[in-house]
Design a protein around this motif. Sequence first.
Motif, PDB file in Angstrom:
ATOM      1  N   VAL A 415       0.819  -1.215   0.000  1.00 43.65           N
ATOM      2  CA  VAL A 415       0.000   0.000   0.000  1.00 43.65           C
ATOM      3  C   VAL A 415       0.851   1.263   0.000  1.00 43.65           C
ATOM      4  N   SER A 416       2.133   1.131   0.416  1.00 42.33           N
ATOM      5  CA  SER A 416       3.028   2.280   0.323  1.00 42.33           C
ATOM      6  C   SER A 416       4.458   1.789   0.176  1.00 42.33           C
ATOM      7  N   ALA A 417       5.297   2.628  -0.415  1.00 38.26           N
ATOM      8  CA  ALA A 417       6.714   2.309  -0.601  1.00 38.26           C
ATOM      9  C   ALA A 417       7.514   3.564  -0.319  1.00 38.26           C
ATOM     10  N   VAL A 422       1.235   4.062  -2.950  1.00 33.66           N
ATOM     11  CA  VAL A 422       1.363   3.541  -4.313  1.00 33.66           C
ATOM     12  C   VAL A 422       0.100   2.750  -4.658  1.00 33.66           C
ATOM     13  N   HIS A 423      -0.371   2.962  -5.881  1.00 36.37           N
ATOM     14  CA  HIS A 423      -1.587   2.296  -6.339  1.00 36.37           C
ATOM     15  C   HIS A 423      -1.319   1.330  -7.484  1.00 36.37           C
ATOM     16  N   ASN A 424      -0.166   1.478  -8.171  1.00 34.25           N
ATOM     17  CA  ASN A 424       0.119   0.634  -9.318  1.00 34.25           C
ATOM     18  C   ASN A 424       1.637   0.512  -9.485  1.00 34.25           C
ATOM     19  N   LEU A 425       2.046  -0.289 -10.458  1.00 37.48           N
ATOM     20  CA  LEU A 425       3.472  -0.545 -10.661  1.00 37.48           C
ATOM     21  C   LEU A 425       4.231   0.703 -11.115  1.00 37.48           C
ATOM     22  N   GLU A 426       3.570   1.562 -11.875  1.00 35.05           N
ATOM     23  CA  GLU A 426       4.228   2.796 -12.315  1.00 35.05           C
ATOM     24  C   GLU A 426       4.617   3.656 -11.124  1.00 35.05           C
ATOM     25  N   GLU A 427       3.716   3.795 -10.167  1.00 40.15           N
ATOM     26  CA  GLU A 427       4.015   4.596  -8.976  1.00 40.15           C
ATOM     27  C   GLU A 427       5.101   3.939  -8.132  1.00 40.15           C
ATOM     28  N   LEU A 428       5.102   2.603  -8.098  1.00 41.62           N
ATOM     29  CA  LEU A 428       6.127   1.901  -7.333  1.00 41.62           C
ATOM     30  C   LEU A 428       7.513   2.134  -7.941  1.00 41.62           C
ATOM     31  N   LYS A 429       7.606   2.081  -9.267  1.00 35.88           N
ATOM     32  CA  LYS A 429       8.893   2.277  -9.929  1.00 35.88           C
ATOM     33  C   LYS A 429       9.469   3.658  -9.636  1.00 35.88           C
ATOM     34  N   LYS A 430       8.608   4.660  -9.518  1.00 36.27           N
ATOM     35  CA  LYS A 430       9.063   6.030  -9.315  1.00 36.27           C
ATOM     36  C   LYS A 430       9.734   6.234  -7.960  1.00 36.27           C
ATOM     37  N   ARG A 444      -2.116  -7.356   5.077  1.00 34.44           N
ATOM     38  CA  ARG A 444      -2.469  -8.771   4.973  1.00 34.44           C
ATOM     39  C   ARG A 444      -3.772  -8.984   5.733  1.00 34.44           C
ATOM     40  N   GLY A 445      -4.856  -9.081   4.977  1.00 37.32           N
ATOM     41  CA  GLY A 445      -6.152  -9.180   5.633  1.00 37.32           C
ATOM     42  C   GLY A 445      -6.420  -7.928   6.437  1.00 37.32           C
ATOM     43  N   GLN A 446      -6.627  -8.075   7.752  1.00 36.71           N
ATOM     44  CA  GLN A 446      -6.879  -6.937   8.632  1.00 36.71           C
ATOM     45  C   GLN A 446      -5.620  -6.446   9.328  1.00 36.71           C
ATOM     46  N   GLU A 447      -4.471  -7.048   8.988  1.00 33.91           N
ATOM     47  CA  GLU A 447      -3.219  -6.668   9.620  1.00 33.91           C
ATOM     48  C   GLU A 447      -2.366  -5.840   8.674  1.00 33.91           C
ATOM     49  N   GLY A 448      -1.461  -5.035   9.255  1.00 33.50           N
ATOM     50  CA  GLY A 448      -0.525  -4.249   8.464  1.00 33.50           C
ATOM     51  C   GLY A 448       0.844  -4.282   9.089  1.00 33.50           C
ATOM     52  N   PHE A 449       1.893  -4.286   8.284  1.00 36.24           N
ATOM     53  CA  PHE A 449       3.246  -4.276   8.810  1.00 36.24           C
ATOM     54  C   PHE A 449       4.203  -3.726   7.749  1.00 36.24           C
ATOM     55  N   PHE A 450       5.426  -3.363   8.197  1.00 33.27           N
ATOM     56  CA  PHE A 450       6.450  -2.817   7.306  1.00 33.27           C
ATOM     57  C   PHE A 450       7.516  -3.885   7.066  1.00 33.27           C
ATOM     58  N   VAL A 451       8.085  -3.866   5.866  1.00 33.41           N
ATOM     59  CA  VAL A 451       9.178  -4.754   5.501  1.00 33.41           C
ATOM     60  C   VAL A 451      10.206  -3.926   4.745  1.00 33.41           C
ATOM     61  N   VAL A 452      11.493  -4.170   5.014  1.00 32.06           N
ATOM     62  CA  VAL A 452      12.566  -3.487   4.304  1.00 32.06           C
ATOM     63  C   VAL A 452      13.217  -4.478   3.338  1.00 32.06           C
ATOM     64  N   LEU A 453      13.174  -4.152   2.058  1.00 33.91           N
ATOM     65  CA  LEU A 453      13.812  -4.961   1.030  1.00 33.91           C
ATOM     66  C   LEU A 453      15.149  -4.337   0.703  1.00 33.91           C
ATOM     67  N   ARG A 454      16.215  -5.107   0.830  1.00 37.96           N
ATOM     68  CA  ARG A 454      17.580  -4.595   0.586  1.00 37.96           C
ATOM     69  C   ARG A 454      18.121  -5.121  -0.728  1.00 37.96           C
TER      70      ARG A 454
END
Length: 454
Positions: A415-417, A422-430, A444-454
Amino acid sequence: MNAPLIKQLLLISTLSVCLSIPSIVQSAGMPPYIDGQPLPSLAPMLEHATPAVVNISTSTNIQVSENPLMQDPFFRQFFNVPNQSRQQQNNSLGSGVIIDSNQGLVLTNNHVIDKADKIRVTLHDGRQLTAKLIGTDPEADIAIIQIPANNLTQLPIANSSELKVGDFVVAIGNPFGLGQTVTSGIVSALGRSGLGIEGYEDFIQTDASINPGNSGGALVNLRGELIGMNTAILAPTGGNVGIGFAIPTNMIIPIKDLLVKHGEVKRGLLGVTTQDLTPDLVNAFNLENKHGAAVSRIESDSPAAKAGLEPGDIIVFANGKAVKNSQDIRNIVGLLQIGDKVDIEYFRGNDKKSVVATIGKQEQPRLAGEKLHPLLKGTILGATQKDQIEGILFEKIHTSTYAWRLGLRPGDVIVSANRYRVHNLEELKKVVDPGVPLLINIQRGQEGFFVVLR
């Protein structure tokens, strides 16, 4: 003269005649010659071809959690569930083809050796060798491994573009450690695509039986030359129904060269989305040409946009190759690398034009191995979900990827990066900054969490 004596004399006479004509007693079945001409046989060709087809066995060690709650990262974090796991070994068998006897290079399918910890090759003469993985291309289902051996037999490679429907072919495999199996048939169709078997498809279809364990084996012509690699069958009843598919050598060899040189295939970006021409589209565009790929979308600031392509253009040739449908343009571009040029001939209306585009770099390096698509507002992920969300859905995540190891799973939604919605792949790429960790907010369902991709 009595009857028993007559029978004995007839038997002696018959034996004398048979012994005086060697060609009659050479075979209990059909003689090797008819009217002085030898009968046709595949045996001489196979004597040279079969030693180049090998058996491949793999073993994979996986950790299996004995506690099902361990599969969910939230239970591990909040309930401190102990990590109790055991090791389990998975084994698989397939086939391979020696294509370079000097370097010991063996061609096979990616799915035969995927995620294997150990790869063993059994040769025609019984030698067993541990193979080294050179490189894989999962999207085309091609892999190259290397064996340390001398006195190898390799298959000569033919130009698969010269194949015609009706040509006789032979499928050779080495499944289940049984030794070589050989089946014959004809080419039933060429350029099969859109089957959903692989990411890049341009299959040879044959009625020569391709049985389980024959994946990675050779499809050869009657000269014993490699024209394709046996890959899949269409088996609605679970058995062979005479519809088998092989990857043609003209797709295999460019990928093989890249794997040997770089260990992987880094595909570039043209930036077009195309679709097949249907009779309705031909009429709607008022086209005289009925073959090609219709451009339905151009990515902003992409090589296609810079070259001047527009939605509604009909691509008919790319680098001199005819484009009959959208899969053709995907396959042609899929074999190109970043910086390569592609000559495109297209129709805009009934005016024929041509441009040269330079293949660019694909983004999303951290998300390789994941299948993503936009999740539009109003889409319901599951029967128990009450809230409607908009974002980017992880439709598929390979278990070997970094994202999987971080705990991401199919059905998760970005939902955000980097704190941008972000709503689509174009916004994610930017918001992706190469070389900088990517912070993503997952729902994920009713839960939300942050993840860091390196």
